[in-house]
Design a protein around this motif. Structure first.
Motif, PDB file in Angstrom:
ATOM      1  N   THR A 118      21.101   8.699 -29.745  1.00 22.83           N
ATOM      2  CA  THR A 118      20.193   7.826 -29.002  1.00 22.83           C
ATOM      3  C   THR A 118      18.814   8.449 -28.857  1.00 22.83           C
ATOM      4  O   THR A 118      17.792   7.810 -29.148  1.00 22.83           O
ATOM      5  CB  THR A 118      20.780   7.532 -27.611  1.00 22.83           C
ATOM      6  OG1 THR A 118      22.063   6.929 -27.758  1.00 22.83           O
ATOM      7  CG2 THR A 118      19.876   6.573 -26.839  1.00 22.83           C
ATOM      8  N   SER A 169      22.623   7.111 -20.639  1.00 19.20           N
ATOM      9  CA  SER A 169      22.951   6.047 -21.589  1.00 19.20           C
ATOM     10  C   SER A 169      24.363   6.156 -22.134  1.00 19.20           C
ATOM     11  O   SER A 169      24.838   5.239 -22.802  1.00 19.20           O
ATOM     12  CB  SER A 169      21.955   6.069 -22.751  1.00 19.20           C
ATOM     13  OG  SER A 169      22.042   7.296 -23.464  1.00 19.20           O
ATOM     14  N   HIS A 173      28.305   7.251 -17.302  1.00 17.70           N
ATOM     15  CA  HIS A 173      27.804   6.480 -16.169  1.00 17.70           C
ATOM     16  C   HIS A 173      28.916   5.800 -15.380  1.00 17.70           C
ATOM     17  O   HIS A 173      28.761   5.536 -14.178  1.00 17.70           O
ATOM     18  CB  HIS A 173      26.792   5.434 -16.632  1.00 17.70           C
ATOM     19  CG  HIS A 173      27.364   4.301 -17.430  1.00 17.70           C
ATOM     20  ND1 HIS A 173      27.998   3.229 -16.848  1.00 17.70           N
ATOM     21  CD2 HIS A 173      27.388   4.074 -18.774  1.00 17.70           C
ATOM     22  CE1 HIS A 173      28.393   2.385 -17.790  1.00 17.70           C
ATOM     23  NE2 HIS A 173      28.036   2.880 -18.967  1.00 17.70           N
ATOM     24  N   PRO A 175      20.148   1.624 -17.926  1.00 18.54           N
ATOM     25  CA  PRO A 175      19.852   1.288 -19.320  1.00 18.54           C
ATOM     26  C   PRO A 175      20.814   0.292 -19.960  1.00 18.54           C
ATOM     27  O   PRO A 175      20.680  -0.005 -21.146  1.00 18.54           O
ATOM     28  CB  PRO A 175      19.955   2.653 -20.010  1.00 18.54           C
ATOM     29  CG  PRO A 175      21.037   3.353 -19.250  1.00 18.54           C
ATOM     30  CD  PRO A 175      20.952   2.860 -17.824  1.00 18.54           C
ATOM     31  N   HIS A 176      21.806  -0.197 -19.200  1.00 20.83           N
ATOM     32  CA  HIS A 176      22.856  -1.025 -19.778  1.00 20.83           C
ATOM     33  C   HIS A 176      22.782  -2.465 -19.256  1.00 20.83           C
ATOM     34  O   HIS A 176      21.925  -2.805 -18.444  1.00 20.83           O
ATOM     35  CB  HIS A 176      24.235  -0.429 -19.439  1.00 20.83           C
ATOM     36  CG  HIS A 176      24.368   1.019 -19.774  1.00 20.83           C
ATOM     37  ND1 HIS A 176      24.583   1.475 -21.052  1.00 20.83           N
ATOM     38  CD2 HIS A 176      24.294   2.130 -18.984  1.00 20.83           C
ATOM     39  CE1 HIS A 176      24.644   2.796 -21.043  1.00 20.83           C
ATOM     40  NE2 HIS A 176      24.476   3.215 -19.807  1.00 20.83           N
ATOM     41  N   ARG A 179      16.406  -2.287 -14.478  1.00 23.23           N
ATOM     42  CA  ARG A 179      16.442  -2.151 -15.936  1.00 23.23           C
ATOM     43  C   ARG A 179      15.014  -2.118 -16.456  1.00 23.23           C
ATOM     44  O   ARG A 179      14.121  -2.751 -15.920  1.00 23.23           O
ATOM     45  CB  ARG A 179      17.196  -3.319 -16.560  1.00 23.23           C
ATOM     46  CG  ARG A 179      18.661  -3.407 -16.137  1.00 23.23           C
ATOM     47  CD  ARG A 179      19.334  -4.622 -16.747  1.00 23.23           C
ATOM     48  NE  ARG A 179      19.420  -4.495 -18.201  1.00 23.23           N
ATOM     49  CZ  ARG A 179      19.526  -5.528 -19.031  1.00 23.23           C
ATOM     50  NH1 ARG A 179      19.519  -6.780 -18.560  1.00 23.23           N
ATOM     51  NH2 ARG A 179      19.631  -5.326 -20.322  1.00 23.23           N
TER      52      ARG A 179
END
Length: 407
Positions: free
Chosen positions: A26, A233, A237, A261-262, A296
């Motif tokens: 990532t 990420s 989490h 981030p999701h 986000r």
């Protein structure tokens, strides 16, 4: 089989030959994509782990080859369980297929750029040699600082991360054959030079890809010091976010903000908590007598606003430290932020990172201790600023890539 969508017609002599970017993670995709946007060349990209979504922001970029989705998220050697899951998912066969895809993707290109570890360098070296074109290696993972204070016993405990702590002899041999090598800090450049590889340090890759503040956060902070919650990420989490929220509920004197981030469906909450979704980019985690914003697309804003952070992330923790913000961390069951990873990141960041037990009381106590100890915060800030370093590497690398492609 030629990967769909990739133009393999001969390149006219007057046309610019594309750069092929190979990255495997990532953070590596983020660095590769940001570098690609600085190039005055057509871009092909080959993400060796996942879909390489960061490259979607690069105009005209064409993906090479197949997508490899790994249960470990790119950390097969993080644990035995990770390796077993990845092997079951077809790690070996699909990886060999990606090697073939990279070789095809290098045909007609002017330069291969690898952003990643020794494995990515191996793939890139094969592709560049087959095509007879220059290779540039951007190594954002290794740091000689990982070796600081590492005892023989400690090294034995981290055998699965040996190649992540320092370059293996075969990586140094491959790097020595590259047109140019760029590393993440000055200490690592010196380490490479002592072993015959003319690596360069031009700035911090992590800080190069840190987003500018995306929005105003004042309505969430109300003038309070800001506690950034950075679950990361990776799949860690699912374990780390609930603990962070419970810790933040114990710290009413701070304005806690979650950088998420999701998708909303991936949010894991402590028992009895609920998620009140306000929009595509804002939600509230409600429980324990508090309402904590979950945002986000706001990592840059939260990172810059933070006074202190709780993080179970790789690059994001480094970016907070690089801004001079102390980070408190705790180990998860993986796939990334295991105890071994936490120890390694602690050696990298020094006083900028403190690792505590994975429970809300310990986290809250450590955050409160940092908040009330000005000299300690100052030492942590200095450690982060000096050990991560300033931005500026990618502009230098882009010019080197341009020269190699045109030469």
């Amino acid at each position: 089989m030629i990967p769909a969508g990739l133009p393999f017609s001969p390149t006219p002599p007057s046309a610019q030959q594309p750069a092929l970017l190979i990255s495997n993670g990532t953070a590596e995709d983020l660095i590769g994509a940001r570098l690609a946007r600085l190039l005055r060349l057509p871009v092909r990209y080959s993400p060796l782990v996942g879909e390489g979504r960061a490259y979607a922001a690069v105009p005209g970029a064409v993906r090479v080859g197949r997508v490899l989705r790994l249960p470990s998220g790119g950390f097969p050697f993080g644990s035995l369980e990770n390796l077993r899951a990845d092997l079951k998912a077809g790690l070996v066969g699909e990886s060999l297929g990606q090697w073939q895809d990279a070789v095809r993707g290098a045909r007609g290109a002017g330069v291969v750029v690898v952003v990643g570890d020794a494995y990515a360098l191996m793939v890139g070296t094969l592709a560049a040699r087959r095509a007879g074109i220059p290779l540039i290696h951007v190594q954002p993972l290794l740091s000689a600082q990982y070796l600081e204070g590492l005892s023989v016993r400690g090294a034995m405990q981290e055998l699965n991360a040996l190649g992540a702590n320092l370059p293996m002899p075969y990586e140094l041999r491959l790097a020595a054959g590259a047109h140019a090598v760029f590393v993440r800090d000055a200490a690592t450049a010196r380490y490479y030079a002592a072993r015959g590889v003319a690596a360069r340090w031009a700035g911090s890759f992590a800080m190069d890809v840190l987003a500018a503040p995306e929005r105003d956060l004042s309505r969430w902070t109300a003038g309070k010091p800001v506690l950034a919650l950075i679950p990361g990420s990776r799949e860690d989490h699912r374990q780390s976010l609930p603990l962070m929220l419970l810790a933040a509920a114990r710290l009413p004197e701070l304005a806690a903000l979650v950088a998420w981030p999701h998708d909303w469906e991936a949010v894991s909450l402590p028992p009895g908590w609920t998620l009140d979704i306000q929009s595509e980019t804002e939600a509230l985690a409600v429980g324990g007598g508090v309402q904590l914003p979950v945002l986000r697309g706001a990592f840059g804003a939260i990172a810059h606003a933070a006074d202190v952070a709780i993080g179970t992330a790789g690059t994001a923790n480094e970016q907070l430290a690089g801004l001079g913000k102390p980070v408190v961390a705790f180990a998860t069951s993986g796939p990334q932020f295991t105890m071994g990873f936490a120890r390694r990141q602690g050696r990298l960041l020094g006083e900028a990172l403190s690792v505590v037990e994975a429970n809300p009381d310990a986290l809250a106590a450590e955050i409160r201790a940092l908040h009330h100890d000005g000299p300690r915060r100052a030492r942590a800030a200095l450690a982060g600023l000096t050990r991560i370093g300033p931005a500026g590497a990618l502009g230098v690398i882009a010019e080197e890539v341009q020269r190699a492609a045109e030469g």
